[in-house]
Design a protein around this motif. Structure first.
Motif, mmCIF file in Angstrom:
data_model
loop_
_atom_site.group_PDB
_atom_site.id
_atom_site.type_symbol
_atom_site.label_atom_id
_atom_site.label_comp_id
_atom_site.label_asym_id
_atom_site.label_seq_id
_atom_site.Cartn_x
_atom_site.Cartn_y
_atom_site.Cartn_z
ATOM 1 N N UNK A 147 9.237 -15.310 10.452
ATOM 2 C CA UNK A 147 8.309 -15.428 9.320
ATOM 3 C C UNK A 147 7.685 -16.819 9.331
ATOM 4 N N UNK A 148 6.412 -16.868 9.072
ATOM 5 C CA UNK A 148 5.732 -18.160 9.038
ATOM 6 C C UNK A 148 6.039 -18.868 7.716
ATOM 7 N N UNK A 149 5.337 -19.903 7.484
ATOM 8 C CA UNK A 149 5.541 -20.628 6.228
ATOM 9 C C UNK A 149 5.195 -19.738 5.033
ATOM 10 N N UNK A 150 5.956 -19.914 3.956
ATOM 11 C CA UNK A 150 5.734 -19.134 2.742
ATOM 12 C C UNK A 150 5.638 -20.081 1.552
ATOM 13 N N UNK A 151 4.603 -19.903 0.751
ATOM 14 C CA UNK A 151 4.492 -20.656 -0.507
ATOM 15 C C UNK A 151 5.491 -20.042 -1.478
ATOM 16 N N UNK A 152 6.429 -20.865 -1.953
ATOM 17 C CA UNK A 152 7.526 -20.347 -2.770
ATOM 18 C C UNK A 152 7.275 -20.536 -4.258
ATOM 19 N N UNK B 185 25.946 -24.453 5.965
ATOM 20 C CA UNK B 185 24.880 -23.711 5.304
ATOM 21 C C UNK B 185 23.602 -23.865 6.118
ATOM 22 N N UNK B 186 22.823 -22.794 6.241
ATOM 23 C CA UNK B 186 21.532 -22.914 6.932
ATOM 24 C C UNK B 186 20.549 -23.664 6.049
ATOM 25 N N UNK B 187 19.809 -24.542 6.668
ATOM 26 C CA UNK B 187 18.772 -25.287 5.947
ATOM 27 C C UNK B 187 17.406 -24.869 6.494
ATOM 28 N N UNK B 188 16.382 -25.103 5.715
ATOM 29 C CA UNK B 188 15.029 -24.724 6.126
ATOM 30 C C UNK B 188 14.065 -25.874 5.884
ATOM 31 N N UNK B 189 13.056 -25.907 6.734
ATOM 32 C CA UNK B 189 12.031 -26.932 6.603
ATOM 33 C C UNK B 189 11.194 -26.676 5.350
ATOM 34 N N UNK C 224 11.109 -20.363 7.130
ATOM 35 C CA UNK C 224 12.413 -19.810 7.478
ATOM 36 C C UNK C 224 12.696 -19.864 8.976
ATOM 37 N N UNK C 225 11.677 -20.168 9.775
ATOM 38 C CA UNK C 225 11.880 -20.242 11.230
ATOM 39 C C UNK C 225 12.320 -21.626 11.685
#
Ligand code: FES
Length: 107
Positions: free
Chosen positions: A1-6, A85-89, A101-102
């Motif tokens: 998944x590409x960048x997502x506006x959260x 824990x997984x971290x995300x950019x 998420x990539x």
């Protein structure tokens, strides 16, 4: 998944954490002194939401069994947790929190 506006940055006040669904994935977004970080929302010890946890500086404590993680690196800080824990950019763009998420934090 590409960048997502959260969310808008104003949705996560300083020193707090909130849970968001990014795609189908629960992600915890933290605001530490105006800088934003994202991790998996589920504690790696159980299936408890870290957005229900306690943020203390760079540490989030899971309130289920009091394990803890470093928010910036995902490293385990307290047992019974043993899996990081997984971290995300995270990028802030036009006052929006954008999560990729990539990519891990720091990538
Ligand atoms: Fe988080 Fe056990 S579920 S410490």
């Amino acid at each position: 998944m590409a960048e997502t506006v959260v969310c808008p940055t104003s949705d996560v006040p300083e020193g707090s954490v909130k849970r968001f669904e990014v795609g189908n994935q629960p992600v915890a977004v933290f605001n530490l002194g105006g800088s934003f970080y994202a991790t998996d929302d589920e504690c790696t010890h159980g299936s408890f939401s870290l957005a229900e946890g306690i943020v203390d500086g760079e540490i989030v404590e899971c309130t289920m069994h009091f394990g803890a993680f470093n928010i910036k690196t995902g490293a385990v800080e307290a047992p019974p947790c043993s899996i990081p824990l997984r971290t995300y950019k995270v990028t802030v763009r036009d006052d929006q929190v954008v999560v990729d998420l990539d990519k891990e934090a720091g990538e």
